[in-house]
Design a protein around this motif. Structure first.
Motif, PDB file in Angstrom:
ATOM      1  N   ALA A 104       0.835  -1.209   0.000  1.00 50.39           N
ATOM      2  CA  ALA A 104       0.000   0.000   0.000  1.00 50.39           C
ATOM      3  C   ALA A 104       0.866   1.255   0.000  1.00 50.39           C
ATOM      4  N   ARG A 105       1.998   1.183   0.658  1.00 52.77           N
ATOM      5  CA  ARG A 105       2.911   2.326   0.724  1.00 52.77           C
ATOM      6  C   ARG A 105       3.369   2.746  -0.672  1.00 52.77           C
ATOM      7  N   TYR A 106       3.553   1.778  -1.545  1.00 52.85           N
ATOM      8  CA  TYR A 106       4.063   2.076  -2.876  1.00 52.85           C
ATOM      9  C   TYR A 106       2.973   2.390  -3.880  1.00 52.85           C
ATOM     10  N   ILE A 107       1.747   2.010  -3.592  1.00 53.13           N
ATOM     11  CA  ILE A 107       0.643   2.260  -4.514  1.00 53.13           C
ATOM     12  C   ILE A 107       0.004   3.618  -4.255  1.00 53.13           C
ATOM     13  N   GLY A 108      -0.152   3.961  -2.976  1.00 52.46           N
ATOM     14  CA  GLY A 108      -0.887   5.184  -2.648  1.00 52.46           C
ATOM     15  C   GLY A 108      -0.046   6.227  -1.954  1.00 52.46           C
ATOM     16  N   ASP A 109      -0.363   7.483  -2.220  1.00 55.08           N
ATOM     17  CA  ASP A 109       0.297   8.584  -1.515  1.00 55.08           C
ATOM     18  C   ASP A 109      -0.224   8.680  -0.090  1.00 55.08           C
ATOM     19  N   GLN A 110      -1.473   8.275   0.103  1.00 57.78           N
ATOM     20  CA  GLN A 110      -2.082   8.260   1.428  1.00 57.78           C
ATOM     21  C   GLN A 110      -2.618   6.868   1.695  1.00 57.78           C
ATOM     22  N   THR A 111      -2.578   6.472   2.957  1.00 62.81           N
ATOM     23  CA  THR A 111      -3.070   5.153   3.350  1.00 62.81           C
ATOM     24  C   THR A 111      -4.049   5.312   4.502  1.00 62.81           C
ATOM     25  N   ILE A 112      -5.132   4.584   4.427  1.00 59.71           N
ATOM     26  CA  ILE A 112      -6.094   4.499   5.520  1.00 59.71           C
ATOM     27  C   ILE A 112      -6.084   3.061   5.999  1.00 59.71           C
ATOM     28  N   VAL A 113      -5.932   2.872   7.302  1.00 59.51           N
ATOM     29  CA  VAL A 113      -5.937   1.540   7.904  1.00 59.51           C
ATOM     30  C   VAL A 113      -7.290   1.334   8.559  1.00 59.51           C
ATOM     31  N   MET A 114      -7.884   0.193   8.257  1.00 60.17           N
ATOM     32  CA  MET A 114      -9.192  -0.140   8.832  1.00 60.17           C
ATOM     33  C   MET A 114      -9.075  -1.402   9.663  1.00 60.17           C
ATOM     34  N   TYR A 115      -9.902  -1.475  10.694  1.00 60.30           N
ATOM     35  CA  TYR A 115      -9.981  -2.678  11.519  1.00 60.30           C
ATOM     36  C   TYR A 115     -11.442  -2.906  11.859  1.00 60.30           C
TER      37      TYR A 115
ATOM     38  N   GLU B 150      -0.284  10.250   5.306  1.00 61.31           N
ATOM     39  CA  GLU B 150       0.587  10.062   4.157  1.00 61.31           C
ATOM     40  C   GLU B 150       1.232   8.690   4.313  1.00 61.31           C
ATOM     41  N   SER B 151       1.342   7.940   3.237  1.00 58.34           N
ATOM     42  CA  SER B 151       1.809   6.549   3.309  1.00 58.34           C
ATOM     43  C   SER B 151       3.182   6.404   3.951  1.00 58.34           C
ATOM     44  N   ASP B 152       4.139   7.226   3.557  1.00 59.07           N
ATOM     45  CA  ASP B 152       5.483   7.112   4.137  1.00 59.07           C
ATOM     46  C   ASP B 152       5.465   7.414   5.628  1.00 59.07           C
ATOM     47  N   GLU B 153       4.713   8.423   6.026  1.00 57.19           N
ATOM     48  CA  GLU B 153       4.607   8.793   7.443  1.00 57.19           C
ATOM     49  C   GLU B 153       3.955   7.666   8.235  1.00 57.19           C
ATOM     50  N   LEU B 154       2.892   7.117   7.701  1.00 57.27           N
ATOM     51  CA  LEU B 154       2.172   6.050   8.383  1.00 57.27           C
ATOM     52  C   LEU B 154       3.074   4.832   8.596  1.00 57.27           C
ATOM     53  N   MET B 155       3.874   4.484   7.584  1.00 57.44           N
ATOM     54  CA  MET B 155       4.758   3.324   7.704  1.00 57.44           C
ATOM     55  C   MET B 155       5.936   3.584   8.636  1.00 57.44           C
TER      56      MET B 155
END
Length: 159
Positions: free
Chosen positions: A57-68, A77-82
């Motif tokens: 997901a980090r490489y596909i999207g600029d932003q990532t949303i995590v769901m549970y 932002e994907s890099d920040e989230l990771m």
């Protein structure tokens, strides 16, 4: 010897894929990600990419949303989230990814089982699997907070 298969996009053949690699799902997934990234860059395409593989997901999207359990627990932002996950579930996903370098930590299995989506608990759905959970986490829904003045959303109890 099998003839090469070519990854094709934009009407042009690119990236020859040889024999045994054609059947390797890891190689196929990598080629798919490369194609998605090229299309994103060249044509400005956006994606709604749903996965259990947070590293991809980090490489596909600029932003990532995590769901549970059907609820958003963190978005950034994907890099920040990771690099700096703020929610314990996100941290668990990041820690569980396959190590890329020899000094990466060994993935640790997440304890417990996910809740039944038809019978979610009154508080945070991740509480029974979280090593940081308190009675408050189990009793009430977490609030949205901003972390380190970074524009991101985290559902987290203030301790």
């Amino acid at each position: 010897d099998d003839p090469p298969v070519f990854l094709e996009y934009g009407g042009q053949k690119k990236a020859p894929v040889k024999g045994e690699d054609q059947a390797d799902p890891t190689h196929s997934a990598l080629l798919g990600m490369i194609l998605m990234e090229k299309l994103k860059e060249e044509r400005g395409i956006g994606y709604l990419y749903i996965t259990h593989d947070i590293a991809s997901a980090r490489y596909i999207g600029d932003q990532t949303i995590v769901m549970y359990a059907g609820h958003m627990v963190e978005g950034a932002e994907s890099d920040e989230l990771m690099s700096q996950p703020a929610h314990p579930y996100t941290a668990s996903l990041v820690a569980a990814r396959l190590p890329f370098r020899s000094n990466d930590p060994t993935p640790v299995p997440m304890r417990g089982s996910p809740p039944n989506p038809a019978e979610l608990p009154p508080g945070c759905a991740f509480a029974d699997r979280c090593s940081l959970a308190t009675d408050t986490c189990r009793a009430t829904q977490p609030e949205r907070i901003e972390v380190n003045q970074i524009p991101r959303v985290v559902l987290k109890q203030r301790h």
